[in-house]
Each structure stands twice: as structure tokens, then as C-alpha cells.
Design a protein around this motif. Structure first.
Motif, PDB file in Angstrom:
ATOM      1  N   ILE A 123      63.845  79.692  70.814  1.00  0.00           N
ATOM      2  CA  ILE A 123      63.331  78.822  71.974  1.00  0.00           C
ATOM      3  C   ILE A 123      64.125  77.743  70.941  1.00  0.00           C
ATOM      4  CG2 ILE A 123      61.279  77.080  71.667  1.00  0.00           C
ATOM      5  CD1 ILE A 123      59.868  79.466  71.931  1.00  0.00           C
ATOM      6  N   VAL A 124      64.362  77.851  69.538  1.00  0.00           N
ATOM      7  CA  VAL A 124      64.422  76.673  68.455  1.00  0.00           C
ATOM      8  C   VAL A 124      65.760  76.372  69.058  1.00  0.00           C
ATOM      9  CG1 VAL A 124      64.843  76.172  66.097  1.00  0.00           C
ATOM     10  CG2 VAL A 124      62.750  76.601  66.550  1.00  0.00           C
ATOM     11  N   ASP A 125      66.605  77.348  68.931  1.00  0.00           N
ATOM     12  CA  ASP A 125      68.481  77.351  69.273  1.00  0.00           C
ATOM     13  C   ASP A 125      68.698  76.590  70.305  1.00  0.00           C
ATOM     14  OD1 ASP A 125      71.110  77.736  67.913  1.00  0.00           O
ATOM     15  OD2 ASP A 125      71.246  79.323  69.802  1.00  0.00           O
ATOM     16  N   GLU A 182      70.319  71.310  73.529  1.00  0.00           N
ATOM     17  CA  GLU A 182      69.946  70.413  74.696  1.00  0.00           C
ATOM     18  C   GLU A 182      70.438  68.912  74.031  1.00  0.00           C
ATOM     19  OE1 GLU A 182      66.592  68.394  76.804  1.00  0.00           O
ATOM     20  OE2 GLU A 182      66.917  70.978  77.159  1.00  0.00           O
ATOM     21  N   LEU A 183      69.601  69.246  72.504  1.00  0.00           N
ATOM     22  CA  LEU A 183      69.901  67.576  71.948  1.00  0.00           C
ATOM     23  C   LEU A 183      71.024  67.249  71.195  1.00  0.00           C
ATOM     24  CD1 LEU A 183      66.087  68.029  70.260  1.00  0.00           C
ATOM     25  CD2 LEU A 183      66.881  66.776  72.458  1.00  0.00           C
ATOM     26  N   ILE A 191      53.421  81.185  69.515  1.00  0.00           N
ATOM     27  CA  ILE A 191      54.671  81.426  70.288  1.00  0.00           C
ATOM     28  C   ILE A 191      53.994  79.557  70.559  1.00  0.00           C
ATOM     29  CG2 ILE A 191      56.417  82.130  71.089  1.00  0.00           C
ATOM     30  CD1 ILE A 191      55.162  84.645  70.419  1.00  0.00           C
ATOM     31  N   PRO A 192      55.053  78.760  69.936  1.00  0.00           N
ATOM     32  CA  PRO A 192      55.165  77.890  70.798  1.00  0.00           C
ATOM     33  C   PRO A 192      56.109  77.367  71.985  1.00  0.00           C
ATOM     34  CG  PRO A 192      56.688  77.362  70.001  1.00  0.00           C
ATOM     35  CD  PRO A 192      56.411  78.821  69.092  1.00  0.00           C
ATOM     36  N   THR A 193      55.923  76.807  73.104  1.00  0.00           N
ATOM     37  CA  THR A 193      56.529  76.357  74.282  1.00  0.00           C
ATOM     38  C   THR A 193      57.981  76.272  73.509  1.00  0.00           C
ATOM     39  OG1 THR A 193      56.139  74.316  74.888  1.00  0.00           O
ATOM     40  CG2 THR A 193      54.457  76.437  75.640  1.00  0.00           C
ATOM     41  N   TYR A 194      58.851  75.983  74.716  1.00  0.00           N
ATOM     42  CA  TYR A 194      60.309  75.134  74.322  1.00  0.00           C
ATOM     43  C   TYR A 194      59.828  73.256  74.927  1.00  0.00           C
ATOM     44  CZ  TYR A 194      64.780  73.758  75.785  1.00  0.00           C
ATOM     45  OH  TYR A 194      65.893  72.655  75.625  1.00  0.00           O
ATOM     46  N   GLU A 195      58.962  73.112  75.775  1.00  0.00           N
ATOM     47  CA  GLU A 195      58.334  71.577  74.844  1.00  0.00           C
ATOM     48  C   GLU A 195      57.930  71.364  74.480  1.00  0.00           C
ATOM     49  OE1 GLU A 195      57.479  74.462  78.097  1.00  0.00           O
ATOM     50  OE2 GLU A 195      59.621  73.400  79.531  1.00  0.00           O
ATOM     51  N   ASP A 196      56.486  72.308  73.637  1.00  0.00           N
ATOM     52  CA  ASP A 196      56.255  71.600  72.236  1.00  0.00           C
ATOM     53  C   ASP A 196      57.174  71.281  71.531  1.00  0.00           C
ATOM     54  OD1 ASP A 196      53.553  72.167  73.291  1.00  0.00           O
ATOM     55  OD2 ASP A 196      53.588  74.473  72.851  1.00  0.00           O
ATOM     56  N   VAL A 197      58.110  72.791  71.087  1.00  0.00           N
ATOM     57  CA  VAL A 197      59.243  72.674  70.338  1.00  0.00           C
ATOM     58  C   VAL A 197      60.315  71.334  70.546  1.00  0.00           C
ATOM     59  CG1 VAL A 197      61.467  73.414  69.211  1.00  0.00           C
ATOM     60  CG2 VAL A 197      59.765  75.317  69.584  1.00  0.00           C
ATOM     61  N   LYS A 198      60.834  71.263  72.092  1.00  0.00           N
ATOM     62  CA  LYS A 198      62.098  69.959  72.016  1.00  0.00           C
ATOM     63  C   LYS A 198      60.563  68.839  71.127  1.00  0.00           C
ATOM     64  CE  LYS A 198      63.689  67.501  75.430  1.00  0.00           C
ATOM     65  NZ  LYS A 198      64.344  67.628  76.699  1.00  0.00           N
ATOM     66  N   LYS A 199      59.712  68.547  71.998  1.00  0.00           N
ATOM     67  CA  LYS A 199      58.544  67.059  71.650  1.00  0.00           C
ATOM     68  C   LYS A 199      58.539  67.463  69.758  1.00  0.00           C
ATOM     69  CE  LYS A 199      54.410  65.183  71.659  1.00  0.00           C
ATOM     70  NZ  LYS A 199      52.699  65.806  72.082  1.00  0.00           N
ATOM     71  N   VAL A 200      58.741  67.741  69.283  1.00  0.00           N
ATOM     72  CA  VAL A 200      58.531  68.302  67.702  1.00  0.00           C
ATOM     73  C   VAL A 200      59.620  67.875  66.672  1.00  0.00           C
ATOM     74  CG1 VAL A 200      55.982  69.199  67.120  1.00  0.00           C
ATOM     75  CG2 VAL A 200      58.310  70.137  67.079  1.00  0.00           C
TER      76      VAL A 200
END
Length: 79
Positions: A19-21, A26-27, A65-74
Motif C-alpha cells: 500500500i505504501v509503495d 502515485e505521488l 491495516i490502513p486503506t490506500y486512502e488513509d495512507v495517501k492522506k497522511v
């Protein structure tokens, strides 16, 4: 950005790393991350509810386990 993933890695590997990767890709960030899987190191870092994601020395997500959206937001908050 300093990224650390804290989780007990069982059979099948890390659940948060992919997810982090994906968010890093994306960013358009070229940052690496460290996976800490041994319990003494997790506790020494102050993480009491793994899995957790630490960004720049602060635990941002923990306990599930965080969602993709959670990781992207932080991550976007740290840019």
C-alpha cells in the motif's frame, strides 16, 4: 520523508508495504521505507498497537491495516 512500517510479519509478508509503495508511486515520491517486524524494536519505538505507519518520527496510523486512502492522506499531509 522518513517512513517506517511496524508490523508482525507472518507468512505472506507485509500487508502495509504494498500500500505504501503504491502511494509513493502515485505521488511520484522516491522515498524508501523501513519495515520493523521484531517485537522489541516495535515496543522500543513506542508502538503499542501494530500494525503502524510512522512518518517523520510520528506514528500516523496504527491498530489496523490502513486503506490506500488513509495512507495517501497522511503522506500528503507531510508534503
Amino acid at each position: 520523508m522518513e517512513l517506517k512500517i511496524f508490523e508482525n510479519i507472518c507468512w505472506g509478508g507485509s500487508k502495509i508495504a504494498p500500500i505504501v509503495d503504491a502511494v509513493l508511486t502515485e505521488l511520484n515520491l522516491d522515498d524508501d521505507f523501513e519495515i520493523i517486524a521484531d517485537i522489541p524494536s516495535i515496543v522500543a519505538a513506542g508502538v503499542m498497537e501494530p500494525p503502524a505507519l510512522m512518518i517523520n518520527g510520528t506514528v500516523k496510523l496504527f491498530g489496523k491495516i490502513p486503506t490506500y486512502e488513509d495512507v495517501k492522506k497522511v503522506m500528503e499531509e507531510e508534503l
